[in-house]
Design a protein around this motif. Structure first.
Motif, mmCIF file in Angstrom:
data_model
loop_
_atom_site.group_PDB
_atom_site.id
_atom_site.type_symbol
_atom_site.label_atom_id
_atom_site.label_comp_id
_atom_site.label_asym_id
_atom_site.label_seq_id
_atom_site.Cartn_x
_atom_site.Cartn_y
_atom_site.Cartn_z
ATOM 1 N N GLU A 267 0.821 -1.206 0.000
ATOM 2 C CA GLU A 267 0.000 0.000 0.000
ATOM 3 C C GLU A 267 0.858 1.260 0.000
ATOM 4 N N LYS B 130 2.033 1.797 -3.578
ATOM 5 C CA LYS B 130 0.948 2.327 -4.403
ATOM 6 C C LYS B 130 0.767 3.823 -4.163
ATOM 7 N N GLY C 5 -4.709 2.548 -12.519
ATOM 8 C CA GLY C 5 -3.806 1.448 -12.227
ATOM 9 C C GLY C 5 -3.839 0.408 -13.335
ATOM 10 N N ALA D 4 1.414 2.063 -10.396
ATOM 11 C CA ALA D 4 1.405 0.693 -9.894
ATOM 12 C C ALA D 4 2.629 0.444 -9.039
ATOM 13 N N ASP D 5 2.572 -0.633 -8.261
ATOM 14 C CA ASP D 5 3.789 -1.089 -7.614
ATOM 15 C C ASP D 5 4.576 -1.917 -8.635
ATOM 16 N N THR E 33 -4.905 1.086 -6.315
ATOM 17 C CA THR E 33 -3.885 2.115 -6.502
ATOM 18 C C THR E 33 -4.527 3.449 -6.867
#
Length: 237
Positions: A9, A12, A89, A124-125, A36
């Motif tokens: 989290e 994000k 996202g 995004a991660d 996200t």
């Protein structure tokens, strides 16, 4: 919540914060859907409270409710058919910035809004960046008439594009069939690897009853990835 979940989290939110740097007063913004994009809407609302003047066009009823509750001014694509920027996202991001989207079920509105924007920034991660698309099941939005026939058409045309895999009718956690904001159903296609996304996209679009699919091709102009080593920005060539 586990430390891994907290870290995800945080990443994000870092990506969302970097995307917010591209927002200017007067902009018309497409507001994405998902975990996200939720962070982006929260951060945007803080800036609005400080005097930033924007209008958001949400890609789902969930995002609409969130933005309204936080005081973000909203409009529609009928009022603002051309947007300055869309921030959303993705479930998977390929090397050429082709995306798989629709895990949250909003792919149709997401694609319409993204197509109306001069620029689409994907946040995004880093785990969402992949060498090949397809590990995440591809959402395919269909009408609720003749689903068995539509399924056969999808299977036939997907094979012609080199893809085979189980098609599953999406259901909610309570077991009821998932219905999109537009009243459609979603078939999730487990293809494993999508070697030719453009070919698959073209073949799926040919199937009567397919409303839209989750392959976003030539829409993302920039991807902002947050990982353990910091934030990386990738522009489409």
């Amino acid at each position: 919540m586990s430390s891994a979940a907290v870290t995800a989290e945080m990443l994000k939110r870092q990506a969302a914060a970097r995307a917010l740097e591209h927002v200017r007063s007067g902009m018309k913004l497409g507001l994405g859907t998902g975990s996200t994009a939720k962070h982006f809407v929260e951060l945007l609302a803080e800036r609005v409270a400080q005097g930033l003047e924007v209008v958001g066009v949400p890609t789902s009823e969930v995002t609409r409710a969130q933005a309204e509750s936080l005081g973000v001014p909203l409009g529609t694509l009928d009022e603002y058919p051309v947007l300055d920027l869309c921030v959303d996202g993705a479930d998977e991001i390929g090397p050429d910035l082709t995306l798989v989207k629709g895990g949250g079920g909003a792919l149709l509105r997401e694609k319409i809004v993204a197509s109306a924007a001069h620029e689409m920034i994907v946040i995004a991660d880093a785990s969402k960046m992949v060498a090949q698309l397809g590990a995440f099941s591809l959402p395919i939005e269909v009408v609720d008439f003749g689903v068995a026939a539509i399924r056969r058409g999808i299977e036939r045309n997907a094979r012609a594009a080199g893809c085979q895999g189980l098609l599953t009718l999406r259901r909610r956690a309570d077991g009821h069939v998932f219905v999109t904001d537009q009243g459609h159903l979603i078939l999730d296609a487990a293809y494993g690897v999508i070697r030719e996304p453009a070919l698959l996209a073209a073949r799926l679009a040919e199937v009567p009853g397919v409303v839209e699919h989750g392959l976003f091709i030539n829409l993302a102009s920039r991807v902002i990835l947050a990982g353990a080593d910091g934030v990386t920005v990738i522009d489409r060539a």
